[in-house]
Design an enzyme around this catalytic site. Sequence first.
Site, mmCIF file in Angstrom:
data_model
loop_
_atom_site.group_PDB
_atom_site.id
_atom_site.type_symbol
_atom_site.label_atom_id
_atom_site.label_comp_id
_atom_site.label_asym_id
_atom_site.label_seq_id
_atom_site.Cartn_x
_atom_site.Cartn_y
_atom_site.Cartn_z
ATOM 1 N N CYS A 40 26.498 70.401 5.474
ATOM 2 C CA CYS A 40 26.660 69.005 5.884
ATOM 3 C C CYS A 40 26.593 68.900 7.409
ATOM 4 O O CYS A 40 26.923 69.839 8.123
ATOM 5 C CB CYS A 40 28.001 68.507 5.375
ATOM 6 S SG CYS A 40 28.389 66.815 5.810
ATOM 7 N N SER A 42 28.558 67.310 9.213
ATOM 8 C CA SER A 42 29.903 67.276 9.810
ATOM 9 C C SER A 42 30.325 68.642 10.346
ATOM 10 O O SER A 42 31.095 68.726 11.298
ATOM 11 C CB SER A 42 30.936 66.790 8.793
ATOM 12 O OG SER A 42 30.593 65.495 8.383
ATOM 13 N N HIS A 45 29.182 69.001 13.690
ATOM 14 C CA HIS A 45 30.048 68.295 14.643
ATOM 15 C C HIS A 45 31.145 69.212 15.192
ATOM 16 O O HIS A 45 31.645 68.999 16.289
ATOM 17 C CB HIS A 45 30.705 67.069 13.993
ATOM 18 C CG HIS A 45 29.739 65.991 13.614
ATOM 19 N ND1 HIS A 45 28.641 65.661 14.361
ATOM 20 C CD2 HIS A 45 29.697 65.166 12.541
ATOM 21 C CE1 HIS A 45 27.981 64.682 13.770
ATOM 22 N NE2 HIS A 45 28.603 64.360 12.665
ATOM 23 N N HIS A 61 32.612 72.379 3.877
ATOM 24 C CA HIS A 61 33.538 71.496 3.151
ATOM 25 C C HIS A 61 32.856 70.833 1.962
ATOM 26 O O HIS A 61 33.374 69.871 1.413
ATOM 27 C CB HIS A 61 34.070 70.420 4.107
ATOM 28 C CG HIS A 61 32.973 69.551 4.640
ATOM 29 N ND1 HIS A 61 32.151 69.935 5.659
ATOM 30 C CD2 HIS A 61 32.545 68.343 4.239
ATOM 31 C CE1 HIS A 61 31.266 68.985 5.879
ATOM 32 N NE2 HIS A 61 31.474 68.014 5.023
ATOM 33 N N CYS A 168 30.924 66.046 -0.902
ATOM 34 C CA CYS A 168 30.923 65.251 0.338
ATOM 35 C C CYS A 168 29.757 64.260 0.341
ATOM 36 O O CYS A 168 29.938 63.088 0.102
ATOM 37 C CB CYS A 168 30.870 66.154 1.573
ATOM 38 S SG CYS A 168 30.714 65.228 3.111
HETATM 39 CU CU CU Z 1 30.320 66.409 4.805
#
Ligand code: CU
Length: 371
Positions: A40, A42, A45, A61, A168
């Site tokens: 993902c 994220s 990030h 995640h 997610c």
């Molecule tokens: Cu995610």
Amino acid sequence: MKTKAAVLWEVNAPWSIEEIELDPPKAGEVLVKMVASGMCHSDEHLVTGDLPANIPVIGGHEGAGIVQEVGPGVSWLQPGDHVIFGFIPSCGKCPSCSNGHQNLCDLGAAMGLGLQIADGTSRHHADGRDLSLMCMLGTFAHHTVVNEASCIKVDNDIPLEKACLLGCGVITGWGSSVYAADVAPGDTVCVVGIGGIGANAVQGAKLAGAKRIIAIDPVEFKREKAMEFGATHTASSMAEAFGLVQQLSWGTMADKVIMTMGVGDGSVLGEAMALTAKRGRVVVTNIHPAMETSGAGISLLDLTLMEKQLVGSLFGSGNPRADIPKLLGLWREGKFDLDGLITKTYPLEGINEGYQDMRDGKNIRGVLVYS
Ligand code: CU
């Protein structure tokens, strides 16, 4: 026990594959042998620092795996059960869970530290240091120990190397359309950014009965994929979309605009609001850098004079314990495309190559598959 995991030791460094020490599960926890993990945005990030993390951290995640061992007090899971992790835990007992907003479960408050929910300590160690876990999961690993609140049990015949994406991106994108935007039959919907979340926002809008779905992305491959997921039109930029939506809607503009960019950028929110109809709604699903607190550049007058709405959405504003089985049911019936979301798979050791492919715009979703 010993296992392998991808650890981030500092911001702006590559993921480092390490042999780590994993403690057995304590009360309320489960040891899971991971089958796969989505890559993902994220987690990227964490690398860039847009999302502050408790470093060193095991990333990942969006995972699924098979329960190997359960700690004391875990009565509803047993070894051999197949689970998908929700990237936000859902305890089922707090006011948010009780109100049908599992995405806002009170246990989510502990996510920033990334330690075990039960006692705030770590089961994961390397080089004599405790490791934290992205979303208290750490799915970039062959095994992990997580709280039972993060687990959603699924049928054993579900292919986990695909279904991991439900933890997610799928629910986040689909729910952004179906719940947060509340797309209604006949709506004109813009989806801004076609990655692992935007592709599912397009699918959600289609299932909710949107008349027109305009997918906006600078990458041609992603625009082509968006058409496969149900978009009716594409545009390479917000500016290009403005003229298109104006024409398609006879000037009334889009009922819903869903922001699913790789990284949110306040400077484009003004354009998003301009794309939106009277009483229309802009849904901000993408993560903005933690330090971005000004510069959104939107017409606040539009909020009043045109009753435009600007709302945020986390985990698709949904209930993972209900929505993950629901989406798997739609997939079984051929009404939801899970297979098409996965562009390429990598082994754990291929994680840095996979993220480079994501940065290069080559993947809707790359998936780490462990064997
Ligand atoms: Cu995610």
